[in-house]
Scaffold this motif. Structure first.
Motif, PDB file in Angstrom:
ATOM      1  N   ILE A 268       0.837  -1.201   0.000  1.00 33.06           N
ATOM      2  CA  ILE A 268       0.000   0.000   0.000  1.00 33.06           C
ATOM      3  C   ILE A 268       0.872   1.251   0.000  1.00 33.06           C
ATOM      4  O   ILE A 268       0.570   2.230  -0.689  1.00 33.06           O
TER       5      ILE A 268
ATOM      6  N   PHE B 153       2.200   2.003  -3.331  1.00 32.75           N
ATOM      7  CA  PHE B 153       1.156   2.628  -4.137  1.00 32.75           C
ATOM      8  C   PHE B 153       1.022   4.114  -3.804  1.00 32.75           C
ATOM      9  O   PHE B 153       0.829   4.953  -4.687  1.00 32.75           O
TER      10      PHE B 153
ATOM     11  N   GLU C  92       1.305   7.812  -6.029  1.00 34.82           N
ATOM     12  CA  GLU C  92       0.436   8.994  -5.955  1.00 34.82           C
ATOM     13  C   GLU C  92       1.270  10.252  -5.711  1.00 34.82           C
ATOM     14  O   GLU C  92       0.965  11.323  -6.237  1.00 34.82           O
TER      15      GLU C  92
ATOM     16  N   VAL D 200      -8.454  12.460 -12.677  1.00 31.20           N
ATOM     17  CA  VAL D 200      -9.464  11.452 -13.010  1.00 31.20           C
ATOM     18  C   VAL D 200      -8.812  10.085 -13.154  1.00 31.20           C
ATOM     19  O   VAL D 200      -9.271   9.079 -12.583  1.00 31.20           O
ATOM     20  N   VAL D 201      -7.690  10.049 -13.906  1.00 30.39           N
ATOM     21  CA  VAL D 201      -7.017   8.770 -14.112  1.00 30.39           C
ATOM     22  C   VAL D 201      -6.468   8.240 -12.790  1.00 30.39           C
ATOM     23  O   VAL D 201      -6.524   7.034 -12.527  1.00 30.39           O
ATOM     24  N   ALA D 202      -5.969   9.148 -11.919  1.00 28.46           N
ATOM     25  CA  ALA D 202      -5.438   8.703 -10.632  1.00 28.46           C
ATOM     26  C   ALA D 202      -6.545   8.101  -9.779  1.00 28.46           C
ATOM     27  O   ALA D 202      -6.317   7.104  -9.076  1.00 28.46           O
ATOM     28  N   ALA D 203      -7.750   8.687  -9.846  1.00 33.45           N
ATOM     29  CA  ALA D 203      -8.857   8.130  -9.069  1.00 33.45           C
ATOM     30  C   ALA D 203      -9.208   6.732  -9.572  1.00 33.45           C
ATOM     31  O   ALA D 203      -9.363   5.791  -8.781  1.00 33.45           O
ATOM     32  N   ALA D 204      -9.282   6.573 -10.911  1.00 37.34           N
ATOM     33  CA  ALA D 204      -9.573   5.255 -11.476  1.00 37.34           C
ATOM     34  C   ALA D 204      -8.481   4.261 -11.113  1.00 37.34           C
ATOM     35  O   ALA D 204      -8.755   3.112 -10.730  1.00 37.34           O
TER      36      ALA D 204
ATOM     37  N   ALA E 116      -6.475   4.378  -8.514  1.00 43.50           N
ATOM     38  CA  ALA E 116      -6.529   4.021  -7.097  1.00 43.50           C
ATOM     39  C   ALA E 116      -7.591   2.961  -6.855  1.00 43.50           C
ATOM     40  O   ALA E 116      -7.353   1.992  -6.119  1.00 43.50           O
ATOM     41  N   ALA E 117      -8.760   3.121  -7.517  1.00 48.75           N
ATOM     42  CA  ALA E 117      -9.825   2.133  -7.310  1.00 48.75           C
ATOM     43  C   ALA E 117      -9.384   0.756  -7.783  1.00 48.75           C
ATOM     44  O   ALA E 117      -9.493  -0.236  -7.048  1.00 48.75           O
ATOM     45  N   VAL E 118      -8.840   0.683  -9.013  1.00 53.83           N
ATOM     46  CA  VAL E 118      -8.444  -0.622  -9.549  1.00 53.83           C
ATOM     47  C   VAL E 118      -7.248  -1.191  -8.778  1.00 53.83           C
ATOM     48  O   VAL E 118      -7.222  -2.373  -8.418  1.00 53.83           O
TER      49      VAL E 118
ATOM     50  N   LEU F  69      -6.253  -0.629  -5.653  1.00 57.01           N
ATOM     51  CA  LEU F  69      -6.572  -1.127  -4.323  1.00 57.01           C
ATOM     52  C   LEU F  69      -7.375  -2.408  -4.405  1.00 57.01           C
ATOM     53  O   LEU F  69      -7.223  -3.294  -3.553  1.00 57.01           O
ATOM     54  N   ALA F  70      -8.217  -2.552  -5.458  1.00 59.29           N
ATOM     55  CA  ALA F  70      -8.931  -3.823  -5.631  1.00 59.29           C
ATOM     56  C   ALA F  70      -7.937  -4.950  -5.894  1.00 59.29           C
ATOM     57  O   ALA F  70      -8.084  -6.063  -5.358  1.00 59.29           O
ATOM     58  N   ILE F  71      -6.895  -4.660  -6.700  1.00 66.15           N
ATOM     59  CA  ILE F  71      -5.874  -5.687  -6.957  1.00 66.15           C
ATOM     60  C   ILE F  71      -5.151  -6.035  -5.656  1.00 66.15           C
ATOM     61  O   ILE F  71      -4.872  -7.209  -5.374  1.00 66.15           O
TER      62      ILE F  71
ATOM     63  N   ILE G 179      -6.358  -5.901  -2.645  1.00 62.87           N
ATOM     64  CA  ILE G 179      -7.242  -6.754  -1.841  1.00 62.87           C
ATOM     65  C   ILE G 179      -7.216  -8.187  -2.364  1.00 62.87           C
ATOM     66  O   ILE G 179      -7.132  -9.158  -1.590  1.00 62.87           O
TER      67      ILE G 179
END
Lengths: 170, 100
Positions: B29, B32, B36, B67-71, B73-75, B77-79, B81
């Motif tokens: 984390i 990651f 950022e 926008v790309v950073a938000a996308a 971060a979502a993908v 952090l899912a990876i 998990i």
């Protein structure tokens, strides 16, 4: 006034970034990253980018960092273990970082005709920004909305307990 | 008046600190988060140049980066998990195989 604001918030920014590297617990690193992003928002405001300052606070310091702290707490991430790290990172990585920083710094310091910023500079209003964004750059804007949609679907598909977990638990 | 080169130097230092964090951190984390930090350093230089040349498009580029950073971060952090479910660890030293 501008000088004081810049020095204070650039100092916060650097202190937060260095603290991110020094902390061993991920939640402390996340909180120092919030400090970095909030002080960057003030720097954006000093450069006359008011919409970006608000977006930086809302999107970065708000949404993204909430996601980070949520995952840190969900996975119960503890202190990281100190290991030696990779040998390639030590041998090539750190000298390369120093070289990159040196090259960028010399290029910046050699640039003669860079202007300056004062507090009385005109502020880019949200109206100017949206006029360009929704006229000239409408197609890229719509494409990013598709990107966000795909990212949401991907996040849901990846984080769902699926085949991978079942295979491991067997 | 503040010379704009100070802003650019700050952004270069932030970017380098992000690279150093990427190299020395041992938690997935935190690695990651260093990415950022690099994105933020680059954003600062975009805003600085947008101020220098009085162009709005530099700021819009920062908007797209956000926008790309938000996308991302979502993908990402899912990876993370999914990796944690499969391996029960977040230490990057122990996640060294491509397969689960």
């Amino acid at each position: 006034m501008h000088l004081i604001l810049f020095i204070v918030f650039a100092g916060f920014c650097l202190a937060g970034a260095i603290n991110l590297l020094l902390q061993t617990h991920p939640i402390n690193s996340a909180l120092s990253l919030v400090v970095v992003m909030s002080s960057l928002a003030v720097l954006y405001l000093l450069l006359g980018a008011e919409f970006l300052a608000a977006a930086q606070i809302i999107v970065y310091a708000g949404a993204i960092m909430v996601l980070f702290t949520f995952v840190v707490m969900l996975l119960n991430a503890g202190r990281e273990e100190r290991t030696l790290g990779s040998r390639a990172a030590k041998a090539i990585g750190f000298p390369a970082t120093v070289v990159i920083l040196g090259v960028i710094a010399t290029v910046i310091l050699k640039a003669q005709n860079l202007g300056g910023a004062t507090l009385s500079d005109p502020i880019t209003s949200t109206e100017d920004l949206s006029r360009v964004l929704f006229h000239e750059l409408l197609l890229p804007f719509e494409v990013t909305s598709v990107l966000i949609l795909i990212a949401i679907l991907g996040a849901v598909a990846l984080a769902r307990p699926g085949d991978g977990e079942r295979r491991v638990s067997k | 008046m503040i010379p704009l080169s100070w802003y650019l130097l700050l952004s270069a230092v932030l970017f380098s600190l992000g690279i150093v964090g990427f190299l020395i951190k041992r938690n997935l984390i935190t690695v990651f988060m260093s990415i950022e930090l690099m994105l933020n350093g680059v954003n600062l230089s975009f805003v600085t140049f947008a101020h220098e040349w009085h162009l709005v498009k530099g700021q819009i580029f920062v908007f797209f980066v956000m926008v790309v950073a938000a996308a991302e971060a979502a993908v990402g952090l899912a990876i993370i998990i999914a990796v944690f479910r499969a391996r029960s660890t977040l230490a990057v030293d122990r996640i060294d195989l491509m397969k689960l």
